[in-house]
Design a protein around this motif. Structure first.
Motif, mmCIF file in Angstrom:
data_model
loop_
_atom_site.group_PDB
_atom_site.id
_atom_site.type_symbol
_atom_site.label_atom_id
_atom_site.label_comp_id
_atom_site.label_asym_id
_atom_site.label_seq_id
_atom_site.Cartn_x
_atom_site.Cartn_y
_atom_site.Cartn_z
ATOM 1 N N ALA A 165 2.152 6.511 -7.103
ATOM 2 C CA ALA A 165 1.061 7.297 -7.693
ATOM 3 C C ALA A 165 1.282 8.784 -7.486
ATOM 4 O O ALA A 165 1.054 9.601 -8.393
ATOM 5 C CB ALA A 165 -0.277 6.859 -7.102
ATOM 6 N N LEU A 166 1.733 9.159 -6.281
ATOM 7 C CA LEU A 166 1.982 10.580 -6.005
ATOM 8 C C LEU A 166 3.115 11.114 -6.859
ATOM 9 O O LEU A 166 3.070 12.253 -7.330
ATOM 10 C CB LEU A 166 2.291 10.772 -4.520
ATOM 11 N N SER B 152 -0.878 2.616 -11.784
ATOM 12 C CA SER B 152 -0.795 4.073 -11.820
ATOM 13 C C SER B 152 0.334 4.469 -12.753
ATOM 14 O O SER B 152 1.322 3.728 -12.911
ATOM 15 C CB SER B 152 -0.538 4.648 -10.421
ATOM 16 N N ILE C 59 0.824 -1.207 0.000
ATOM 17 C CA ILE C 59 0.000 0.000 0.000
ATOM 18 C C ILE C 59 0.860 1.260 0.000
ATOM 19 O O ILE C 59 0.620 2.207 -0.765
ATOM 20 C CB ILE C 59 -0.964 -0.013 1.206
ATOM 21 N N ASP C 60 1.885 1.289 0.841
ATOM 22 C CA ASP C 60 2.741 2.479 0.912
ATOM 23 C C ASP C 60 3.499 2.698 -0.391
ATOM 24 O O ASP C 60 3.627 3.836 -0.862
ATOM 25 C CB ASP C 60 3.732 2.352 2.072
ATOM 26 N N GLU C 61 4.010 1.633 -0.966
ATOM 27 C CA GLU C 61 4.750 1.757 -2.217
ATOM 28 C C GLU C 61 3.840 2.238 -3.342
ATOM 29 O O GLU C 61 4.237 3.079 -4.164
ATOM 30 C CB GLU C 61 5.378 0.408 -2.604
ATOM 31 N N ARG C 62 2.647 1.704 -3.392
ATOM 32 C CA ARG C 62 1.713 2.130 -4.431
ATOM 33 C C ARG C 62 1.358 3.606 -4.273
ATOM 34 O O ARG C 62 1.286 4.351 -5.264
ATOM 35 C CB ARG C 62 0.450 1.264 -4.387
ATOM 36 N N ARG C 63 1.141 4.017 -3.046
ATOM 37 C CA ARG C 63 0.815 5.426 -2.812
ATOM 38 C C ARG C 63 1.970 6.326 -3.219
ATOM 39 O O ARG C 63 1.775 7.373 -3.856
ATOM 40 C CB ARG C 63 0.480 5.637 -1.325
ATOM 41 N N GLU C 64 3.190 5.929 -2.874
ATOM 42 C CA GLU C 64 4.364 6.730 -3.225
ATOM 43 C C GLU C 64 4.517 6.855 -4.740
ATOM 44 O O GLU C 64 4.797 7.940 -5.268
ATOM 45 C CB GLU C 64 5.620 6.098 -2.625
ATOM 46 N N GLU D 91 -4.725 6.517 -11.727
ATOM 47 C CA GLU D 91 -4.564 5.523 -10.665
ATOM 48 C C GLU D 91 -5.850 4.702 -10.658
ATOM 49 O O GLU D 91 -6.921 5.234 -10.319
ATOM 50 C CB GLU D 91 -4.331 6.158 -9.301
ATOM 51 N N HIS E 135 -7.894 0.665 -10.234
ATOM 52 C CA HIS E 135 -7.848 -0.633 -9.565
ATOM 53 C C HIS E 135 -9.143 -1.367 -9.834
ATOM 54 O O HIS E 135 -10.135 -0.775 -10.285
ATOM 55 C CB HIS E 135 -7.637 -0.460 -8.051
ATOM 56 N N TRP F 233 -3.981 -3.243 -9.633
ATOM 57 C CA TRP F 233 -3.863 -1.793 -9.382
ATOM 58 C C TRP F 233 -2.796 -1.283 -10.336
ATOM 59 O O TRP F 233 -1.805 -1.975 -10.613
ATOM 60 C CB TRP F 233 -3.438 -1.544 -7.938
#
Length: 285
Positions: free
Chosen positions: A11-12, A104, A4-9, A74, A76, A102
């Motif tokens: 995408a941002l 992005s 989750i953290d890696e995906r968020r990083e 992004e 999913h 998912w």
């Protein structure tokens, strides 16, 4: 392996790169002599199925850019059967039984007013499934009137971005681009190449993400100097005719062969965003 953290990083970062490219392209419009500087029209996008969406940013009729799209997404959900089968055929672990995904990334295509300025494509992306993850992307230059010094600058900049991350990366990914951006029914490449990579998973997510960021960061230094150097050069109808014919080749490739176009349409993404790569005008002879 939810990441989750890696995906968020990721995408941002793709979103931030999109913002910086939009700003740089509007600055080029401000530099151009004559006419009203073009500006991006920004539209939120939403997937027809499952979840997620993105931002479609398109400029039409600018002083420098005839049409340019800089899209971020992004998304999913669950892959449609055809997309799931294609992923399974590529060897994605677990895809035959678990179609969740998912993804992005940023996708860019620019078609220019002045035929002396090359068209260009760039994208970087991250893809995740419950059993796998990978990065992909690249950039390639598409002049209708080739200038060897422009081609050399573009490739040199990409080589400099690749080398710190893998001694063989540039050679490998250049060869991949030469193969991928080839138009079989025309027996020729759609442009002068660049780099292309997919399914990048070395086992070190941070290293692979760092390389993907390097590719994205190299884009503006590779392309903007070419625009500045050529955008005020005089052109005639013969130059424009050559540009329109070359755009026909570009459209053929994107509609028939491009993997991203097929994936976007098969997964229910906004068709206007998926097809923003098509030129505003083209010609066939």
């Amino acid at each position: 392996m939810d990441m989750i953290d890696e995906r968020r990083e990721a995408a941002l970062w793709f979103r931030n790169l999109r913002d910086r490219i939009v700003e740089a392209f509007e600055a080029l419009e401000d530099e151009a002599a004559g006419g009203t500087p073009g500006r991006f029209e920004v539209t939120p996008t939403q997937r027809a199925n499952d979840g997620g969406g993105g931002i479609m940013s398109v400029m039409r009729g600018g002083c420098v850019f005839e049409k340019v799209g800089v899209n971020w997404s992004e998304v999913h959900g669950t892959l449609a059967p055809r997309a799931q089968a294609a992923m399974a055929a590529r060897g994605v672990p677990g895809m035959d039984s678990d179609p969740r995904f998912w993804a992005s990334g940023i996708s860019l295509v620019a078609h220019m007013q002045n035929p002396h300025v090359p068209a260009v494509h760039m994208n970087t992306r991250m893809f995740w499934t419950p059993n796998a993850w990978w990065f992909g992307g690249g950039a390639d230059l598409n002049p209708c009137l080739e200038y060897p010094e422009d081609t050399a600058h573009f490739h040199d900049t990409l080589r400099d971005a690749c080398t710190p991350h893998g001694a063989d990366y540039y050679d490998r990914f250049k060869a991949w681009a030469d193969e991928y951006f080839f138009v079989p029914h025309r027996g020729r490449a759609r442009g002068v190449g660049g780099i292309f990579y997919d399914d990048l998973n070395s086992g070190d997510w941070a290293a692979d993400f760092a390389f993907t960021r390097a590719v994205g960061e190299a884009f503006l230094p590779a392309f903007v100097p070419l625009v500045r150097h050529r955008m005020a050069r005089e052109w005639d109808e013969g130059h424009k005719d050559a540009q329109l014919v070359h755009r026909g080749l570009y459209a053929e490739y994107n509609l028939v062969y491009d993997r991203g176009t097929k994936f976007g349409l098969e997964t229910g993404h906004d068709p206007d965003a998926v097809l923003m790569s098509l030129p505003p005008l083209a010609k066939w002879v």
